[in-house]
Design a protein around this motif. Structure first.
Motif, short mmCIF file in Angstrom:
data_model
loop_
_atom_site.label_atom_id
_atom_site.label_comp_id
_atom_site.label_asym_id
_atom_site.label_seq_id
_atom_site.Cartn_x
_atom_site.Cartn_y
_atom_site.Cartn_z
N SER A 156 0.84 -1.19 0.00
CA SER A 156 0.00 0.00 0.00
C SER A 156 0.88 1.24 0.00
CB SER A 156 -0.90 0.04 1.24
OG SER A 156 -1.76 -1.07 1.27
N TYR A 193 0.21 5.43 0.08
CA TYR A 193 -0.72 6.54 0.19
C TYR A 193 0.04 7.85 0.02
CZ TYR A 193 -3.93 3.06 1.94
OH TYR A 193 -4.73 1.96 2.05
N SER A 200 -1.67 10.72 -1.05
CA SER A 200 -2.69 11.77 -1.18
C SER A 200 -2.27 13.03 -0.44
CB SER A 200 -4.03 11.27 -0.66
OG SER A 200 -3.95 10.96 0.70
N ASN A 227 -2.78 5.37 -3.67
CA ASN A 227 -3.65 6.53 -3.46
C ASN A 227 -2.91 7.77 -3.93
OD1 ASN A 227 -5.16 8.69 -2.50
ND2 ASN A 227 -5.80 7.58 -0.66
N TYR A 246 -6.75 5.32 -6.29
CA TYR A 246 -7.53 6.51 -5.92
C TYR A 246 -6.96 7.72 -6.66
CZ TYR A 246 -9.14 3.36 -2.33
OH TYR A 246 -9.67 2.29 -1.68
#
Length: 101
Positions: free
Chosen positions: A8, A10, A12, A48, A78
């Motif tokens: 994962s 992320y 963002s 993301n 995302y």
């Protein structure tokens, strides 16, 4: 790219742009440069990129990386708050194609 077990990522709300995304998913080879690290992001399942500074050009690079098999385990992507709707749709199509391979 030096964490082949990463599942994962992320990013963002970061100032990540097209160059950063290209370096992450498919760095261009340059004459005399060392090859990219082995393994890459083969186990990455979640990416993301929401609310980053990635534009349509970055989405095109991401789509090409997906189609080439650079992110074979990717399941969730995302893309809110960045690039055009058409560019994001093209990335989703590339993700769907990569899943069928």
């Amino acid at each position: 790219r030096r964490l082949p077990a990463l599942e994962s990522l992320y990013l963002s709300h970061n100032p990540l742009g097209d160059d950063g995304l290209a370096a992450l998913v498919a760095p261009p080879p340059t004459a005399g440069a060392l090859p990219p690290p082995k393994g890459g992001l083969k186990k990455l399942k979640v990416l993301n990129l929401a609310w980053t500074q990635v534009s349509d050009a970055g989405c095109a690079a991401l789509g090409a990386a997906l189609v080439s098999g650079a992110l074979p385990a990717l399941e969730d992507l995302y893309l809110q708050g960045m690039a055009s709707a058409a560019a994001k749709a093209a990335v989703q199509v590339a993700l769907a194609k990569s899943r069928r391979k």
